[in-house]
Design a protein around this motif. Structure first.
Motif, PDB file in Angstrom:
ATOM      1  N   TRP A   1     -30.688  50.179 -15.536  1.00  0.00           N
ATOM      2  CA  TRP A   1     -30.219  49.626 -14.948  1.00  0.00           C
ATOM      3  C   TRP A   1     -29.376  50.238 -14.034  1.00  0.00           C
ATOM      4  O   TRP A   1     -29.370  49.618 -13.321  1.00  0.00           O
ATOM      5  N   PRO A   2     -29.651  51.326 -13.406  1.00  0.00           N
ATOM      6  CA  PRO A   2     -28.610  52.185 -12.054  1.00  0.00           C
ATOM      7  C   PRO A   2     -30.109  51.327 -11.047  1.00  0.00           C
ATOM      8  O   PRO A   2     -29.929  50.806  -9.900  1.00  0.00           O
TER       9      PRO A   2
ATOM     10  N   ASP B   1     -22.426  57.884 -11.007  1.00  0.00           N
ATOM     11  CA  ASP B   1     -21.672  58.229 -10.493  1.00  0.00           C
ATOM     12  C   ASP B   1     -20.656  58.999 -11.181  1.00  0.00           C
ATOM     13  O   ASP B   1     -20.867  61.066 -11.545  1.00  0.00           O
ATOM     14  N   SER B   2     -20.290  58.496 -12.749  1.00  0.00           N
ATOM     15  CA  SER B   2     -19.878  58.651 -14.164  1.00  0.00           C
ATOM     16  C   SER B   2     -20.774  60.449 -15.215  1.00  0.00           C
ATOM     17  O   SER B   2     -19.969  60.913 -15.845  1.00  0.00           O
ATOM     18  N   ILE B   3     -21.985  59.681 -15.017  1.00  0.00           N
ATOM     19  CA  ILE B   3     -23.250  60.681 -15.659  1.00  0.00           C
ATOM     20  C   ILE B   3     -23.619  61.408 -14.771  1.00  0.00           C
ATOM     21  O   ILE B   3     -24.515  62.301 -15.625  1.00  0.00           O
ATOM     22  N   GLU B   4     -23.472  61.671 -13.405  1.00  0.00           N
ATOM     23  CA  GLU B   4     -24.456  62.543 -13.081  1.00  0.00           C
ATOM     24  C   GLU B   4     -24.652  63.605 -12.773  1.00  0.00           C
ATOM     25  O   GLU B   4     -26.002  64.144 -12.899  1.00  0.00           O
TER      26      GLU B   4
ATOM     27  N   ALA C   1     -28.321  68.278 -14.640  1.00  0.00           N
ATOM     28  CA  ALA C   1     -28.126  69.741 -15.210  1.00  0.00           C
ATOM     29  C   ALA C   1     -28.636  69.461 -16.306  1.00  0.00           C
ATOM     30  O   ALA C   1     -30.494  70.530 -16.702  1.00  0.00           O
ATOM     31  N   ASP C   2     -29.394  68.505 -16.630  1.00  0.00           N
ATOM     32  CA  ASP C   2     -30.385  68.407 -18.154  1.00  0.00           C
ATOM     33  C   ASP C   2     -31.886  67.918 -17.806  1.00  0.00           C
ATOM     34  O   ASP C   2     -33.039  68.621 -17.979  1.00  0.00           O
ATOM     35  N   LEU C   3     -31.696  67.381 -16.307  1.00  0.00           N
ATOM     36  CA  LEU C   3     -33.055  67.447 -15.641  1.00  0.00           C
ATOM     37  C   LEU C   3     -33.790  69.035 -15.071  1.00  0.00           C
ATOM     38  O   LEU C   3     -34.477  68.858 -15.444  1.00  0.00           O
TER      39      LEU C   3
END
Length: 463
Positions: free
Chosen positions: A241-242, A442-445, A450-452
Protein backbone atom coordinates in the motif's frame (compact mmCIF):
# COMPACT_ATOMS: atom_id res chain seq x y z
CA UNK A 1 30.04 -10.73 -14.26
CA UNK A 2 28.43 -11.12 -10.85
CA UNK A 3 28.64 -8.39 -8.24
CA UNK A 4 31.28 -9.13 -5.58
CA UNK A 5 29.63 -10.28 -2.37
CA UNK A 6 29.88 -7.91 0.58
CA UNK A 7 30.07 -9.51 4.01
CA UNK A 8 31.93 -7.32 6.48
CA UNK A 9 29.92 -4.94 8.58
CA UNK A 10 27.08 -4.49 6.10
CA UNK A 11 25.19 -1.86 8.11
CA UNK A 12 28.27 0.30 8.65
CA UNK A 13 29.29 0.09 5.00
CA UNK A 14 25.76 0.97 3.94
CA UNK A 15 26.06 4.29 5.73
CA UNK A 16 29.34 5.36 4.15
CA UNK A 17 28.22 7.87 1.54
CA UNK A 18 30.64 10.79 1.30
CA UNK A 19 29.81 14.26 0.06
CA UNK A 20 31.42 13.85 -3.35
CA UNK A 21 29.32 10.75 -3.95
CA UNK A 22 26.21 12.55 -2.71
CA UNK A 23 26.88 15.38 -5.17
CA UNK A 24 27.63 12.95 -8.01
CA UNK A 25 24.37 11.13 -7.31
CA UNK A 26 22.44 14.39 -7.13
CA UNK A 27 24.05 15.49 -10.39
CA UNK A 28 22.01 12.84 -12.20
CA UNK A 29 18.78 14.68 -11.43
CA UNK A 30 20.42 18.02 -12.28
CA UNK A 31 21.32 16.58 -15.69
CA UNK A 32 17.85 15.16 -16.30
CA UNK A 33 16.10 18.38 -15.28
CA UNK A 34 18.50 20.48 -17.32
CA UNK A 35 17.68 18.69 -20.56
CA UNK A 36 14.19 17.29 -19.94
CA UNK A 37 13.23 20.51 -18.17
CA UNK A 38 13.52 22.29 -21.50
CA UNK A 39 11.20 19.67 -22.98
CA UNK A 40 8.71 19.77 -20.11
CA UNK A 41 8.45 23.57 -19.94
CA UNK A 42 8.83 24.63 -23.55
CA UNK A 43 8.18 21.75 -25.96
CA UNK A 44 4.46 22.44 -26.32
CA UNK A 45 5.19 26.11 -27.00
CA UNK A 46 7.97 25.09 -29.43
CA UNK A 47 5.61 22.76 -31.29
CA UNK A 48 2.69 25.23 -31.52
CA UNK A 49 4.47 28.57 -31.96
CA UNK A 50 7.79 27.62 -33.58
CA UNK A 51 7.30 24.33 -35.44
CA UNK A 52 3.71 24.95 -36.54
CA UNK A 53 1.81 21.98 -35.06
CA UNK A 54 -1.70 22.53 -33.67
CA UNK A 55 -2.32 22.43 -29.92
CA UNK A 56 -4.79 19.56 -30.33
CA UNK A 57 -2.25 17.47 -32.28
CA UNK A 58 0.40 18.13 -29.65
CA UNK A 59 -1.98 17.09 -26.88
CA UNK A 60 -2.68 13.84 -28.72
CA UNK A 61 1.05 13.23 -29.16
CA UNK A 62 1.65 13.66 -25.44
CA UNK A 63 -1.17 11.24 -24.67
CA UNK A 64 0.12 8.60 -27.12
CA UNK A 65 3.58 8.91 -25.60
CA UNK A 66 2.08 8.09 -22.21
CA UNK A 67 0.57 4.90 -23.62
CA UNK A 68 4.10 3.95 -24.69
CA UNK A 69 5.22 4.71 -21.13
CA UNK A 70 2.82 2.05 -19.88
CA UNK A 71 5.32 -0.40 -21.39
CA UNK A 72 8.71 1.32 -21.34
CA UNK A 73 8.68 2.20 -17.62
CA UNK A 74 8.10 -1.37 -16.37
CA UNK A 75 10.42 -2.62 -19.14
CA UNK A 76 13.35 -0.65 -17.76
CA UNK A 77 12.44 -1.76 -14.24
CA UNK A 78 12.50 -5.42 -15.28
CA UNK A 79 15.79 -4.85 -17.10
CA UNK A 80 17.33 -3.38 -13.94
CA UNK A 81 16.15 -6.36 -11.88
CA UNK A 82 17.84 -8.64 -14.44
CA UNK A 83 21.09 -6.64 -14.62
CA UNK A 84 24.12 -7.92 -12.74
CA UNK A 85 27.47 -6.36 -13.60
CA UNK A 86 30.68 -5.49 -11.79
CA UNK A 87 29.23 -1.95 -11.50
CA UNK A 88 25.92 -3.04 -9.95
CA UNK A 89 22.31 -3.14 -11.15
CA UNK A 90 21.26 0.46 -11.73
CA UNK A 91 24.55 2.30 -12.09
CA UNK A 92 25.58 1.00 -15.55
CA UNK A 93 22.50 2.56 -17.17
CA UNK A 94 24.07 6.01 -16.74
CA UNK A 95 27.02 4.80 -18.81
CA UNK A 96 25.03 2.97 -21.46
CA UNK A 97 22.34 5.54 -22.20
CA UNK A 98 23.70 9.02 -21.37
CA UNK A 99 24.84 9.70 -24.93
CA UNK A 100 21.83 8.20 -26.79
CA UNK A 101 19.55 10.25 -24.53
CA UNK A 102 21.54 13.42 -25.30
CA UNK A 103 21.26 12.81 -29.04
CA UNK A 104 17.47 12.61 -28.89
CA UNK A 105 17.30 15.68 -26.64
CA UNK A 106 18.84 17.58 -29.54
CA UNK A 107 16.73 15.88 -32.23
CA UNK A 108 13.44 16.75 -30.53
CA UNK A 109 14.20 20.47 -31.11
CA UNK A 110 15.29 19.96 -34.71
CA UNK A 111 12.93 21.43 -37.32
CA UNK A 112 13.31 19.76 -40.73
CA UNK A 113 11.44 21.40 -43.59
CA UNK A 114 8.50 19.00 -43.87
CA UNK A 115 4.80 19.03 -44.63
CA UNK A 116 2.33 19.25 -41.74
CA UNK A 117 2.01 15.46 -41.76
CA UNK A 118 5.78 15.04 -41.97
CA UNK A 119 6.27 17.35 -39.00
CA UNK A 120 3.88 15.23 -36.96
CA UNK A 121 5.74 12.03 -37.88
CA UNK A 122 9.06 13.66 -36.93
CA UNK A 123 7.59 14.89 -33.64
CA UNK A 124 6.24 11.43 -32.79
CA UNK A 125 9.54 9.68 -33.52
CA UNK A 126 11.79 12.14 -31.70
CA UNK A 127 9.54 12.84 -28.71
CA UNK A 128 8.67 9.20 -28.02
CA UNK A 129 12.36 8.35 -28.56
CA UNK A 130 13.59 10.91 -26.03
CA UNK A 131 10.82 9.84 -23.65
CA UNK A 132 11.92 6.19 -23.71
CA UNK A 133 15.59 7.11 -23.27
CA UNK A 134 14.72 9.50 -20.45
CA UNK A 135 13.30 6.50 -18.58
CA UNK A 136 16.55 4.62 -19.21
CA UNK A 137 18.58 7.24 -17.32
CA UNK A 138 15.93 8.51 -14.89
CA UNK A 139 14.53 5.28 -13.42
CA UNK A 140 18.02 4.24 -12.22
CA UNK A 141 18.25 7.47 -10.20
CA UNK A 142 15.45 6.18 -7.99
CA UNK A 143 16.21 2.45 -8.19
CA UNK A 144 19.82 2.96 -7.08
CA UNK A 145 18.84 4.85 -3.91
CA UNK A 146 17.94 1.82 -1.73
CA UNK A 147 21.26 0.25 -2.75
CA UNK A 148 23.38 3.31 -1.92
CA UNK A 149 22.48 3.06 1.78
CA UNK A 150 20.10 1.28 4.13
CA UNK A 151 20.07 4.14 6.63
CA UNK A 152 16.68 5.93 6.40
CA UNK A 153 18.10 9.31 7.45
CA UNK A 154 20.94 9.01 4.95
CA UNK A 155 18.37 8.23 2.25
CA UNK A 156 16.53 11.44 3.11
CA UNK A 157 19.83 13.34 2.94
CA UNK A 158 20.71 11.81 -0.43
CA UNK A 159 17.25 12.50 -1.81
CA UNK A 160 17.33 16.04 -0.45
CA UNK A 161 20.67 16.78 -2.09
CA UNK A 162 19.31 15.19 -5.27
CA UNK A 163 16.20 17.36 -5.17
CA UNK A 164 18.29 20.46 -4.42
CA UNK A 165 20.37 19.85 -7.54
CA UNK A 166 17.34 18.76 -9.56
CA UNK A 167 15.46 21.93 -8.66
CA UNK A 168 18.56 23.98 -9.45
CA UNK A 169 18.80 22.33 -12.88
CA UNK A 170 15.14 22.93 -13.61
CA UNK A 171 15.40 26.54 -12.46
CA UNK A 172 18.49 27.22 -14.54
CA UNK A 173 16.83 25.97 -17.71
CA UNK A 174 13.60 27.80 -16.87
CA UNK A 175 15.40 31.11 -16.45
CA UNK A 176 17.97 30.76 -19.20
CA UNK A 177 16.04 28.92 -21.94
CA UNK A 178 14.26 31.84 -23.61
CA UNK A 179 17.30 34.17 -23.38
CA UNK A 180 19.40 31.38 -24.91
CA UNK A 181 16.84 30.87 -27.66
CA UNK A 182 16.96 34.58 -28.41
CA UNK A 183 20.76 34.75 -28.26
CA UNK A 184 21.34 31.76 -30.54
CA UNK A 185 18.38 32.36 -32.82
CA UNK A 186 18.48 36.17 -33.21
CA UNK A 187 14.70 36.17 -33.59
CA UNK A 188 14.54 32.72 -35.25
CA UNK A 189 13.01 30.51 -32.56
CA UNK A 190 13.59 27.31 -34.53
CA UNK A 191 17.33 27.93 -34.69
CA UNK A 192 17.44 29.19 -31.12
CA UNK A 193 15.71 26.13 -29.65
CA UNK A 194 17.93 23.82 -31.72
CA UNK A 195 21.21 25.19 -30.35
CA UNK A 196 19.82 25.50 -26.84
CA UNK A 197 18.79 21.84 -26.97
CA UNK A 198 22.22 20.72 -28.15
CA UNK A 199 24.13 22.65 -25.48
CA UNK A 200 21.94 21.42 -22.61
CA UNK A 201 22.05 17.84 -23.93
CA UNK A 202 25.87 17.75 -24.04
CA UNK A 203 26.16 19.17 -20.52
CA UNK A 204 23.61 16.66 -19.25
CA UNK A 205 25.40 13.68 -20.81
CA UNK A 206 28.73 14.63 -19.23
CA UNK A 207 27.12 14.94 -15.79
CA UNK A 208 25.37 11.55 -16.12
CA UNK A 209 28.71 9.94 -16.97
CA UNK A 210 30.15 11.53 -13.83
CA UNK A 211 27.30 9.96 -11.82
CA UNK A 212 28.29 6.57 -13.18
CA UNK A 213 31.94 7.11 -12.33
CA UNK A 214 31.47 8.27 -8.75
CA UNK A 215 28.62 6.27 -7.17
CA UNK A 216 28.68 2.81 -5.59
CA UNK A 217 25.96 0.27 -4.88
CA UNK A 218 26.62 -0.92 -1.32
CA UNK A 219 23.46 -2.61 -0.06
CA UNK A 220 23.69 -6.14 -1.37
CA UNK A 221 21.48 -9.04 -0.31
CA UNK A 222 21.27 -12.62 -1.48
CA UNK A 223 18.10 -11.86 -3.43
CA UNK A 224 19.45 -8.65 -4.94
CA UNK A 225 22.32 -10.61 -6.50
CA UNK A 226 19.99 -12.94 -8.35
CA UNK A 227 17.99 -12.30 -11.50
CA UNK A 228 14.34 -12.07 -10.52
CA UNK A 229 11.72 -13.57 -12.85
CA UNK A 230 8.98 -11.10 -13.74
CA UNK A 231 6.39 -13.06 -11.78
CA UNK A 232 8.64 -12.99 -8.72
CA UNK A 233 9.35 -9.27 -9.10
CA UNK A 234 5.65 -8.47 -9.17
CA UNK A 235 5.21 -10.18 -5.80
CA UNK A 236 6.97 -7.17 -4.26
CA UNK A 237 3.89 -5.13 -5.16
CA UNK A 238 1.37 -7.46 -3.46
CA UNK A 239 -0.50 -5.45 -0.80
CA UNK A 240 2.28 -2.88 -0.97
CA UNK A 241 0.00 0.00 0.00
CA UNK A 242 2.82 2.53 0.59
CA UNK A 243 3.89 1.94 -3.01
CA UNK A 244 0.32 2.34 -4.31
CA UNK A 245 -0.16 5.63 -2.45
CA UNK A 246 3.13 7.15 -3.64
CA UNK A 247 2.61 6.03 -7.23
CA UNK A 248 -0.83 7.68 -7.26
CA UNK A 249 0.61 10.87 -5.75
CA UNK A 250 3.44 10.85 -8.27
CA UNK A 251 0.89 10.66 -11.09
CA UNK A 252 -1.56 13.31 -9.91
CA UNK A 253 1.11 15.69 -8.57
CA UNK A 254 3.08 15.76 -11.82
CA UNK A 255 -0.09 16.03 -13.88
CA UNK A 256 -0.79 19.34 -12.14
CA UNK A 257 2.83 20.50 -12.21
CA UNK A 258 3.13 19.78 -15.93
CA UNK A 259 0.04 21.78 -16.87
CA UNK A 260 1.33 24.64 -14.73
CA UNK A 261 4.87 24.61 -16.12
CA UNK A 262 4.06 24.17 -19.80
CA UNK A 263 1.38 26.87 -19.83
CA UNK A 264 3.44 29.46 -17.93
CA UNK A 265 4.77 30.98 -21.15
CA UNK A 266 1.20 31.19 -22.54
CA UNK A 267 -0.19 32.73 -19.33
CA UNK A 268 2.28 35.60 -19.22
CA UNK A 269 2.42 36.13 -22.97
CA UNK A 270 -1.33 36.28 -23.51
CA UNK A 271 -3.18 36.67 -20.18
CA UNK A 272 -0.76 39.12 -18.57
CA UNK A 273 0.62 40.66 -21.81
CA UNK A 274 4.12 40.38 -20.35
CA UNK A 275 5.99 37.49 -21.97
CA UNK A 276 9.21 38.78 -20.43
CA UNK A 277 7.91 37.68 -17.01
CA UNK A 278 7.98 33.99 -18.00
CA UNK A 279 11.64 33.37 -17.15
CA UNK A 280 11.32 35.33 -13.91
CA UNK A 281 8.29 33.35 -12.77
CA UNK A 282 9.89 30.02 -13.62
CA UNK A 283 13.03 31.25 -11.88
CA UNK A 284 11.07 31.57 -8.65
CA UNK A 285 11.54 27.80 -8.38
CA UNK A 286 14.70 28.79 -6.52
CA UNK A 287 12.54 29.39 -3.47
CA UNK A 288 11.85 25.66 -3.41
CA UNK A 289 15.50 25.19 -2.46
CA UNK A 290 14.76 26.77 0.92
CA UNK A 291 12.27 24.09 1.90
CA UNK A 292 14.27 21.36 0.14
CA UNK A 293 17.16 22.24 2.46
CA UNK A 294 15.04 21.82 5.61
CA UNK A 295 13.29 18.64 4.44
CA UNK A 296 15.65 16.24 6.32
CA UNK A 297 15.06 18.09 9.60
CA UNK A 298 11.30 18.28 9.04
CA UNK A 299 10.95 14.63 8.07
CA UNK A 300 12.98 13.48 11.06
CA UNK A 301 11.01 15.66 13.49
CA UNK A 302 7.50 15.39 12.04
CA UNK A 303 7.67 12.33 9.78
CA UNK A 304 7.83 12.05 6.01
CA UNK A 305 4.06 11.86 5.54
CA UNK A 306 3.36 14.97 7.59
CA UNK A 307 6.16 16.91 5.95
CA UNK A 308 4.86 16.15 2.46
CA UNK A 309 1.27 16.87 3.53
CA UNK A 310 2.34 20.31 4.77
CA UNK A 311 3.95 20.99 1.42
CA UNK A 312 0.76 20.08 -0.44
CA UNK A 313 -1.36 22.37 1.74
CA UNK A 314 1.06 25.27 1.29
CA UNK A 315 0.98 24.75 -2.50
CA UNK A 316 -2.83 24.78 -2.47
CA UNK A 317 -2.79 28.08 -0.59
CA UNK A 318 -0.41 29.52 -3.18
CA UNK A 319 -2.66 28.48 -6.07
CA UNK A 320 -5.67 30.17 -4.42
CA UNK A 321 -3.67 33.38 -3.97
CA UNK A 322 -2.61 33.10 -7.62
CA UNK A 323 -6.26 33.00 -8.65
CA UNK A 324 -6.87 36.22 -6.72
CA UNK A 325 -3.81 37.80 -8.35
CA UNK A 326 -4.98 36.85 -11.83
CA UNK A 327 -8.36 38.47 -11.19
CA UNK A 328 -6.62 41.62 -9.96
CA UNK A 329 -4.09 41.48 -12.83
CA UNK A 330 -1.51 42.05 -10.09
CA UNK A 331 2.02 40.94 -10.94
CA UNK A 332 3.06 41.46 -7.31
CA UNK A 333 0.37 39.10 -5.98
CA UNK A 334 1.17 36.49 -8.62
CA UNK A 335 4.86 36.66 -7.71
CA UNK A 336 3.99 36.15 -4.03
CA UNK A 337 1.70 33.25 -4.95
CA UNK A 338 4.44 31.58 -7.02
CA UNK A 339 6.88 31.89 -4.14
CA UNK A 340 4.37 30.21 -1.80
CA UNK A 341 3.69 27.40 -4.27
CA UNK A 342 7.40 26.73 -4.70
CA UNK A 343 7.98 26.71 -0.96
CA UNK A 344 5.28 24.05 -0.74
CA UNK A 345 6.52 21.87 -3.59
CA UNK A 346 10.03 21.98 -2.13
CA UNK A 347 8.73 19.82 0.73
CA UNK A 348 7.19 17.34 -1.71
CA UNK A 349 9.50 16.46 -4.60
CA UNK A 350 12.48 15.25 -2.60
CA UNK A 351 10.43 12.89 -0.45
CA UNK A 352 8.78 10.98 -3.30
CA UNK A 353 12.01 9.09 -4.08
CA UNK A 354 12.61 8.39 -0.38
CA UNK A 355 9.13 6.98 0.07
CA UNK A 356 9.62 4.76 -2.99
CA UNK A 357 12.86 3.47 -1.48
CA UNK A 358 10.84 2.73 1.65
CA UNK A 359 8.34 0.88 -0.56
CA UNK A 360 11.21 -1.33 -1.80
CA UNK A 361 11.93 -2.22 1.82
CA UNK A 362 8.23 -2.69 2.57
CA UNK A 363 7.83 -5.07 -0.38
CA UNK A 364 10.73 -7.18 0.90
CA UNK A 365 9.47 -7.01 4.50
CA UNK A 366 5.88 -7.89 3.60
CA UNK A 367 6.41 -10.31 0.70
CA UNK A 368 10.03 -11.48 0.99
CA UNK A 369 10.93 -10.04 -2.44
CA UNK A 370 13.35 -7.16 -2.99
CA UNK A 371 12.74 -5.78 -6.49
CA UNK A 372 14.25 -2.30 -6.75
CA UNK A 373 13.72 -2.07 -10.50
CA UNK A 374 10.05 -2.97 -10.82
CA UNK A 375 9.03 -1.10 -7.65
CA UNK A 376 10.76 2.16 -8.58
CA UNK A 377 10.18 1.96 -12.36
CA UNK A 378 6.55 2.85 -11.81
CA UNK A 379 7.79 6.15 -10.41
CA UNK A 380 8.99 7.25 -13.84
CA UNK A 381 5.93 5.76 -15.51
CA UNK A 382 3.45 7.42 -13.14
CA UNK A 383 5.22 10.79 -13.30
CA UNK A 384 5.45 10.74 -17.10
CA UNK A 385 1.90 9.42 -17.40
CA UNK A 386 0.74 12.30 -15.22
CA UNK A 387 2.76 14.75 -17.29
CA UNK A 388 1.30 13.28 -20.46
CA UNK A 389 -2.25 13.54 -19.17
CA UNK A 390 -1.39 17.09 -18.16
CA UNK A 391 -0.17 17.76 -21.69
CA UNK A 392 -3.32 16.24 -23.15
CA UNK A 393 -5.47 18.35 -20.82
CA UNK A 394 -3.61 21.49 -21.85
CA UNK A 395 -3.94 20.69 -25.53
CA UNK A 396 -7.63 19.84 -25.22
CA UNK A 397 -8.46 22.96 -23.20
CA UNK A 398 -6.51 25.27 -25.50
CA UNK A 399 -8.17 23.73 -28.55
CA UNK A 400 -11.65 23.92 -27.00
CA UNK A 401 -10.99 27.53 -25.99
CA UNK A 402 -10.09 28.46 -29.57
CA UNK A 403 -6.38 29.16 -29.00
CA UNK A 404 -4.59 30.54 -32.09
CA UNK A 405 -0.80 30.75 -31.96
CA UNK A 406 0.80 34.20 -32.14
CA UNK A 407 -2.53 36.07 -32.16
CA UNK A 408 -4.57 37.99 -29.62
CA UNK A 409 -6.63 35.39 -27.76
CA UNK A 410 -10.39 35.25 -27.25
CA UNK A 411 -11.91 35.32 -23.76
CA UNK A 412 -12.49 31.56 -23.92
CA UNK A 413 -8.85 30.91 -24.89
CA UNK A 414 -7.61 33.10 -22.03
CA UNK A 415 -9.87 31.18 -19.64
CA UNK A 416 -8.46 27.89 -20.93
CA UNK A 417 -4.93 29.11 -20.25
CA UNK A 418 -5.90 30.29 -16.77
CA UNK A 419 -7.57 26.95 -15.96
CA UNK A 420 -4.37 25.12 -16.88
CA UNK A 421 -2.23 27.47 -14.84
CA UNK A 422 -4.32 27.67 -11.67
CA UNK A 423 -7.04 25.06 -11.26
CA UNK A 424 -5.58 21.85 -12.69
CA UNK A 425 -2.49 22.09 -10.43
CA UNK A 426 -4.67 22.92 -7.43
CA UNK A 427 -6.75 19.78 -8.01
CA UNK A 428 -3.54 17.74 -8.25
CA UNK A 429 -2.24 19.09 -4.94
CA UNK A 430 -5.60 18.52 -3.25
CA UNK A 431 -5.98 14.89 -4.37
CA UNK A 432 -2.37 14.22 -3.35
CA UNK A 433 -3.06 15.58 0.13
CA UNK A 434 -6.07 13.27 0.46
CA UNK A 435 -4.01 10.24 -0.66
CA UNK A 436 -1.34 10.99 1.95
CA UNK A 437 -3.86 10.31 4.69
CA UNK A 438 -3.54 6.62 3.76
CA UNK A 439 0.28 6.52 4.04
CA UNK A 440 1.26 4.69 7.28
CA UNK A 441 4.92 3.67 6.88
CA UNK A 442 6.36 6.21 9.34
CA UNK A 443 4.73 4.39 12.27
CA UNK A 444 6.24 0.98 11.40
CA UNK A 445 9.58 2.03 9.90
CA UNK A 446 11.78 1.18 12.92
CA UNK A 447 10.39 -2.35 13.20
CA UNK A 448 10.58 -2.89 9.45
CA UNK A 449 14.25 -1.85 9.25
CA UNK A 450 15.18 -3.92 12.29
CA UNK A 451 13.59 -7.02 10.75
CA UNK A 452 15.28 -6.43 7.39
CA UNK A 453 18.69 -5.84 8.96
CA UNK A 454 18.39 -9.19 10.76
CA UNK A 455 17.19 -10.88 7.55
CA UNK A 456 20.12 -9.52 5.52
CA UNK A 457 22.59 -10.58 8.19
CA UNK A 458 21.24 -14.14 8.10
CA UNK A 459 21.43 -14.20 4.29
CA UNK A 460 25.01 -12.91 4.27
CA UNK A 461 26.08 -15.61 6.73
CA UNK A 462 24.59 -18.42 4.65
CA UNK A 463 25.49 -17.10 1.16
Amino acid sequence: MDIPHITAKPQKMANQVGWWERISYAGSDFACNLSFGLIGSYLMYFYTDAFGISAAAVGTLFLVARIVDAFDGPFWGIMIDHTHTKWGKSRPYFLWFAIPYAIFCALVFTTPNLSVGGKLVWAYITYIGVDILYSAVNIPITSILPNLTSNPHERVTLSTVRQFFGTAGGTIVSVSALPMVEAFGHGNEQKGFFWTGIILAVIGALILLNTFANTRERVQTKSSQQALPIKQSLKALKKNWPWAVIIFINFIYWMGMQTRNQVTVYFFKYNMNAAWLTSIMLGLQLFALITVAVTPWCSQKFGKRNTMLTGMLVAILGQLIMYAGSKMMSVEVIIAANIIVNLGTGLVSGLIAVMLADAVDYGEWKNGVRAEGIVTSFSSFSAKFGMGIGGAITGALLSAGGYVANHSQSASALQAISTNYIWVPLIGFLLSAVALMFYKVDSIEDQMLADLTAKHARENQTH
